[in-house]
Design a protein around this motif. Structure first.
Motif, mmCIF file in Angstrom:
data_model
loop_
_atom_site.group_PDB
_atom_site.id
_atom_site.type_symbol
_atom_site.label_atom_id
_atom_site.label_comp_id
_atom_site.label_asym_id
_atom_site.label_seq_id
_atom_site.Cartn_x
_atom_site.Cartn_y
_atom_site.Cartn_z
ATOM 1 N N TYR A 28 9.789 -56.656 39.141
ATOM 2 C CA TYR A 28 10.654 -55.621 38.591
ATOM 3 C C TYR A 28 11.668 -55.092 39.601
ATOM 4 O O TYR A 28 12.326 -54.081 39.347
ATOM 5 N N ASP A 29 11.799 -55.775 40.725
ATOM 6 C CA ASP A 29 12.852 -55.402 41.670
ATOM 7 C C ASP A 29 14.196 -55.405 40.935
ATOM 8 O O ASP A 29 14.548 -56.388 40.274
ATOM 9 N N PRO A 30 14.957 -54.310 41.004
ATOM 10 C CA PRO A 30 16.187 -54.203 40.206
ATOM 11 C C PRO A 30 17.179 -55.341 40.433
ATOM 12 O O PRO A 30 17.774 -55.845 39.470
ATOM 13 N N ALA A 31 17.372 -55.742 41.689
ATOM 14 C CA ALA A 31 18.326 -56.815 41.959
ATOM 15 C C ALA A 31 17.839 -58.135 41.370
ATOM 16 O O ALA A 31 18.628 -58.914 40.809
ATOM 17 N N LEU A 51 15.769 -58.546 38.750
ATOM 18 C CA LEU A 51 15.863 -58.496 37.297
ATOM 19 C C LEU A 51 17.308 -58.662 36.828
ATOM 20 O O LEU A 51 17.560 -59.305 35.804
ATOM 21 N N ALA A 52 18.248 -58.111 37.569
ATOM 22 C CA ALA A 52 19.665 -58.270 37.195
ATOM 23 C C ALA A 52 20.067 -59.740 37.240
ATOM 24 O O ALA A 52 20.773 -60.230 36.350
ATOM 25 N N TRP A 107 18.232 -61.673 34.312
ATOM 26 C CA TRP A 107 18.857 -61.451 33.011
ATOM 27 C C TRP A 107 20.190 -62.187 32.920
ATOM 28 O O TRP A 107 20.523 -62.745 31.866
ATOM 29 N N PRO A 146 11.052 -52.737 32.709
ATOM 30 C CA PRO A 146 12.022 -51.627 32.757
ATOM 31 C C PRO A 146 13.219 -51.854 31.838
ATOM 32 O O PRO A 146 13.586 -52.986 31.521
ATOM 33 N N ASP A 147 13.806 -50.763 31.430
ATOM 34 C CA ASP A 147 15.107 -50.813 30.778
ATOM 35 C C ASP A 147 16.173 -51.024 31.857
ATOM 36 O O ASP A 147 15.952 -50.694 33.025
ATOM 37 N N TYR A 196 16.327 -53.938 30.311
ATOM 38 C CA TYR A 196 15.935 -55.287 29.902
ATOM 39 C C TYR A 196 14.995 -55.280 28.696
ATOM 40 O O TYR A 196 15.112 -56.140 27.821
#
Length: 282
Positions: A34-37, A39-40, A43, A73-74, A76
């Motif tokens: 779930y690391d934001p970078a 997941l970006a 996606w 997380p949203d 996503y």
């Protein structure tokens, strides 16, 4: 006869086993997935590599189960829900962390198996690979010729083995034409609806230990996409096929609805090398 086509796509599923990158605790795995970078990036590849060909299938009669955790997380989670509203073929399965990965996969797909189907064509769709726009049509149509072989054991694999390997690094995207035997994308496992098995029960690299198989190499049917966040990044057994003056941009657009220039731009923007895996890109 009724051939149900049933796919499973794991999007950053938080569970045990089933992956080559391992962690000691669920908390460590959650932080990694779930690391934001990360997941970006995941996606972006899902939206621009995997989804276009699925949404453009010439045969829209299929089910794609999107398997993830209930705490994804949203934005996503919201985007996956929106996808199921836009395209009814997509179903969202929220599976809590389960150590037994095969059990988790069965929990995800079981509600969507059609008990009245004569046979179920199971396929696994990694969230950064792609199948051609006529994959569903061909996998359903071609089964008719393979049915006598399937009857021998009630199990059969069909491997569409001609495809393209795309490698994303900070330099951009390279394209390599490859025959890959039993790669994940383009491999169908035909089972009875009451088999109580999923495509995940049969490791693709040793599928011959479990069932007879048919190889169909005539058309370009899959994209294997290698990027920094691959779980393994190994290409798999096979070899190159010859092509003169390739127009990869047109081929990817026509067969997979993939925009190669935009992928090139994204790869350079992410500015990451290949993954630190023993066999990445080999």
């Amino acid at each position: 006869m009724r051939v149900q086509m049933l796919g499973l796509c794991r999007f950053s599923y938080l569970g045990g086993r089933g992956f080559q990158v391992s962690h000691q605790t669920v908390s460590e795995r959650r932080a990694f997935l779930y690391d934001p970078a990360r997941l970006a990036r995941r996606w972006h590849w899902f939206e621009n590599v995997t989804l276009p060909g699925l949404l453009a299938q010439t045969d829209q009669d299929f089910t794609m189960v999107l398997m993830t955790g209930p705490d994804l997380p949203d934005p996503y989670m919201s985007q996956l829900r929106e996808l199921t509203e836009i395209a009814p073929q997509f179903k969202l399965a929220l599976i809590p962390p389960i150590e037994a990965h095969l059990d988790a996969c069965m929990q995800a797909i079981t509600p969507y198996i059609e008990p009245q189907a004569d046979v179920v064509g199971h396929f696994r769709q990694d969230d950064d690979d792609a199948v051609a726009v006529d994959y569903i049509r061909d996998a359903r149509r071609d089964f008719a010729a393979m049915r006598p072989l399937w009857k021998q054991r009630g199990r059969l694999s069909c491997d569409y083995s001609r495809g393209l390997v795309l490698k994303a690094t900070q330099k951009g995207i390279s394209v390599e034409p490859r025959i890959i035997y039993n790669a994940v994308a383009g491999l169908t496992i035909y089972l009875p609806p009451d088999a109580q098995r999923s495509v995940m029960h049969f490791p693709h690299w040793k599928i011959g230990l479990s069932m007879p198989g048919v190889n169909m190499p005539s058309k370009v049917m899959f994209v294997r996409f290698l990027n920094h966040d691959n779980d393994s990044g190994a290409i798999g057994a096979g070899y190159q096929w010859d092509v003169t003056d390739p127009d990869w941009r047109t081929l990817l657009a026509e067969r997979f609805c993939i925009d190669l220039p935009s992928l090139e731009q994204a790869a350079r923007a992410f500015a990451l090398p290949g993954a630190d895996r023993p066999r990445w890109g080999v």
